[in-house]
Design an enzyme around this catalytic site. Structure first.
Site, PDB file in Angstrom:
ATOM      1  CE1 TYR B 131      -4.150   1.838   0.354  1.00 55.06           C
ATOM      2  CE2 TYR B 131      -2.579   3.443   1.204  1.00 55.06           C
ATOM      3  CZ  TYR B 131      -3.824   3.139   0.679  1.00 55.06           C
ATOM      4  OH  TYR B 131      -4.733   4.145   0.468  1.00 55.06           O
ATOM      5  CD  GLN B 260      12.191  11.218  12.306  1.00 60.58           C
ATOM      6  OE1 GLN B 260      11.180  10.561  12.144  1.00 60.58           O
ATOM      7  NE2 GLN B 260      13.085  11.389  11.337  1.00 60.58           N
ATOM      8  CG  HIS B 263       7.983  12.422   9.478  1.00 60.82           C
ATOM      9  ND1 HIS B 263       7.694  12.113   8.170  1.00 60.82           N
ATOM     10  CD2 HIS B 263       9.208  11.899   9.720  1.00 60.82           C
ATOM     11  CE1 HIS B 263       8.709  11.436   7.640  1.00 60.82           C
ATOM     12  NE2 HIS B 263       9.648  11.303   8.557  1.00 60.82           N
ATOM     13  CD  GLU B 328      10.032   5.455  13.810  1.00 60.93           C
ATOM     14  OE1 GLU B 328       9.682   6.558  14.305  1.00 60.93           O
ATOM     15  OE2 GLU B 328       9.681   5.084  12.674  1.00 60.93           O
ATOM     16  CG  HIS B 329      14.251   7.048  13.890  1.00 59.02           C
ATOM     17  ND1 HIS B 329      13.030   7.659  13.693  1.00 59.02           N
ATOM     18  CD2 HIS B 329      14.449   6.242  12.832  1.00 59.02           C
ATOM     19  CE1 HIS B 329      12.515   7.241  12.549  1.00 59.02           C
ATOM     20  NE2 HIS B 329      13.339   6.375  12.001  1.00 59.02           N
ATOM     21  CG  ASP B 362      14.179   8.883   7.516  1.00 56.67           C
ATOM     22  OD1 ASP B 362      13.763   7.872   8.121  1.00 56.67           O
ATOM     23  OD2 ASP B 362      14.145  10.035   7.990  1.00 56.67           O
ATOM     24  CG  HIS B 421      -2.769 -36.375  20.154  1.00 58.52           C
ATOM     25  ND1 HIS B 421      -4.092 -36.032  20.029  1.00 58.52           N
ATOM     26  CD2 HIS B 421      -2.064 -35.291  19.744  1.00 58.52           C
ATOM     27  CE1 HIS B 421      -4.180 -34.785  19.569  1.00 58.52           C
ATOM     28  NE2 HIS B 421      -2.950 -34.318  19.380  1.00 58.52           N
TER      29      HIS B 421
END
Lengths: 431, 431
Positions: B131, B260, B263, B328-329, B362, B421
């Site tokens: 996507y 960041q 964003h 995240e970073h 990035d 079993h």
């Protein structure tokens, strides 16, 4: 009515689609109830756990009683049949040995031609929670299958929760916990246990990841806390697909088909064979063995509603069907199982040859029995050591290497309209 | 009001908890709308896609027009600035090289002391859907970050969907698709595109896994089709945590924090430093640079609402805070970044030293920019080749090795009350 399909029949594709899309699971909508329970545990902690345990498990505790003590664990193990405990220990050791080979190299670092140092490092999740169902579905083998990979991964804290309705607990489950090296065990279950693991309470510190099977409430709770913590897959009813030629003993194959049918009325057992007479012999053997089972009612419901027999012209024709069915368990009871296995893409676990019943994988083979169901083997894998680890990537530039790759980063940042991204690179160029 | 915390302050823990649990995402409840769209696409296929695309993207198509032709892709690339295309090609090649090292050994087989043959095999997912958002969030770099690992994994069919509101598409997104080797692209978006990928329509064959970022409708649709197909993580707003000593140029660190912040107004930028005067200098530089940004409004909202500056006594004190924030970073702009990095457990990606701004990751470092957000680096990893592969386990016993491990399986099956079993194993023993 067990499905009977012949690959050569003109309506085969339609009939096969019906098998592929048979709706086996009725999902109860318990989301509202579960959301309220999670909210309650977040708001009131131990007090909520105590109340909910009294309500659902008919067990009166105080907060100090939530934890099962080390003495209780030891006492439970001492109560167990020693041959069974030995079997659990053998299973644990074999699971450990198999999963140890899954451990990735802790670190990979290298410097590329541009002079950029790159790499990654694997680390274990710090704390994992293991949900274990109470009552009849309390399987000590599942404790091992979930806990041992976490141990091998290096998880420092493993917390087990197991409901004890009316105070009753399967001592083998506690013995399995001890054998797996788990010492932190709580007698709580349901959505309240999942909430306690995810958010913590006064007496239970939160974990980072929750694994293990459970009923509809547990599954819904895991979905709702996902994000706050990691979760494993939500497992559906189990499945077996046996590809067998006519050289097998029909009784053996019948036993294999029933080994999954007895799990749950929603389980599915499928036979693919190139011999119609053999298929008929297996059906007769299934009927004969069904009568011997104490779980006959469950196994019969599964076999009659979802059991499927597909005859193909030649065994190689099974390959495409297997890939479309993407079974949790695949048995290849044929003369040359490797030749077939090499051509199959989608299966959780493959059992090769006539002497490898799927049930060895449930207990002692060493491979994991937590496997993708409902055709999800197309895109997912059984539980492994990697499910208890995560990977961090590393990058290091110096002035020279940033000079080489930085301008391209600036060009792309500008093309994407992200000026601050571009500035963070350009400000360092030519310095 | 940017958060300002001193680790030595008596109320630090309370203030830090506020930063940890700041609610940055407002999740729109679009589940009902999305469920109806998915139902519609499942029921009416292409006709639903055509109608929904007319409705949401104001674009009149027939079913044949859903696909963007190879000529259109080539024409789009030809329209792009050639320096930008070259930068994309450099990025693609570096991403390919880094991710190629993630490819696991295809197979591991061994025979253990009991004579049991065990192993596993990795195979690629057969078909993956990617996507790509339309409009302003259409980032060609994201096309590469999602598509290249799939290619490296060996995914045979990669399908890209990208909405083209009013017929407008970013030609660089199509150029990136070509560079990544994607030839099957459809001009659809939203929940309807996710439904088409998961269930298929007359003109779009279904895929096995769906990846890539999107708005609230896309995220909800991915959650709803999960199980039918695999999905990647649902990414939250981006984050950067910079650990910096006073030897840095405050302007460089300010640029990194803003990279960041620009964003999204929900993004979060955090500085941890051992020098209060340096912290102040960075704040001033942030203010100065904010005014230069065309995305000033977004970056300022992020910085003022979620920006955080934490002063610590010594840099080593940052380690525990970093692990709790699980960013995240993570940038380590210090003299000896390796020493700090070795002690940190929870981070998506680490950028080492003063010359490694996060933005290189990035675009062109080669590492993936799809990384765990919202503290999920405690239990999950950035996108990798393994996300497009799955592992099948193998077991083979013969009569002898089954004789060795089978009795323990029978014992455990009987202890769990699973007779079929047990029979599937015992029927083969002593034969």
């Amino acid at each position: 009515m067990t499905f009977r399909l012949a690959a050569s029949a003109p309506d085969f594709e339609t009939a096969f689609q019906a098998v592929l899309h048979a709706k086996r699971e009725v999902s109860e909508d318990v989301n509202k109830t579960v959301a309220a329970i999670i909210e309650d545990v977040r708001a009131r902690g131990d007090a909520a756990l105590v109340e909910l345990t009294a309500k659902f498990d008919r067990l009166e505790l105080d907060a100090a009683g939530l934890r099962i003590s080390g003495e209780d664990l030891a006492a439970a193990e001492a109560k167990c049949d020693s041959a069974t405990v030995e079997a659990l220990k053998l299973a644990a050791e074999r699971i450990r040995a198999f999963h140890a080979r899954q451990l990735p190299a802790a670190e990979d670092r290298f410097t590329d031609e541009a002079g950029v140092e790159l790499g990654h490092r694997w680390t274990a999740v710090e704390a994992a929670g293991l949900y274990v169902p109470g009552g009849t579905a309390a399987y000590p083998s599942s404790v091992l299958m979930n806990a041992v990979p976490a141990k091998v991964a290096g998880v420092e804290r493993i917390v087990m929760v197991v409901p004890t309705p009316d105070g009753v607990v399967n001592p083998l489950v506690l013995a399995a916990a001890r054998i797996a090296g788990i010492s932190e065990v709580y007698r709580i279950g349901g959505a309240q246990a999942v909430a306690a693991l995810a958010y913590g309470t006064e007496s239970i510190a939160p974990v980072d990841k929750i694994v293990g099977p459970g009923n509809a409430f547990v599954a819904a709770a895991k979905r709702q806390v996902f994000g706050q913590v990691g979760i494993d897959m939500i497992a559906g009813p189990s499945e077996i697909l046996v590809v067998a030629d006519a050289q097998n003993d029909p009784g053996w194959i019948a036993a294999d088909l029933l080994s999954q049918a007895e799990h749950d009325a929603s389980s599915q057992s499928i036979l693919i064979t190139d011999d119609a007479a053999f298929a008929k012999a297996v059906e007769e053997a299934v009927e004969g063995q069904l009568k011997l089972l104490s779980r006959e009612k469950i196994a019969r419901a599964s076999w009659e509603e979802f059991g499927t027999i597909i005859t193909v012209d030649k065994l190689e024709d099974a390959v495409a069907l297997v890939d479309r069915l993407a079974p949790e368990h695949l048995e290849l009871a044929v003369a040359d199982p490797d030749a077939l296995a090499a051509r199959i893409r989608n299966a959780g676990a493959v059992f090769l040859g006539r002497y490898t019943p799927e049930a060895v994988g449930d207990y002692v083979a060493g491979t994991n029995h937590v496997l993708p169901t409902a055709r999800s083997a197309r895109f997912s894998s059984g539980l492994s050591v990697l499910d208890f680890m995560k990977r961090t990537s590393y990058v290091r530039c110096d002035a020279q290497s940033l000079g080489r790759i930085g301008p391209a980063a600036v060009a792309l940042a500008e093309a994407e309209g992200l000026e601050a991204h571009g500035r963070s690179v350009s400000i360092r160029l030519n310095k």
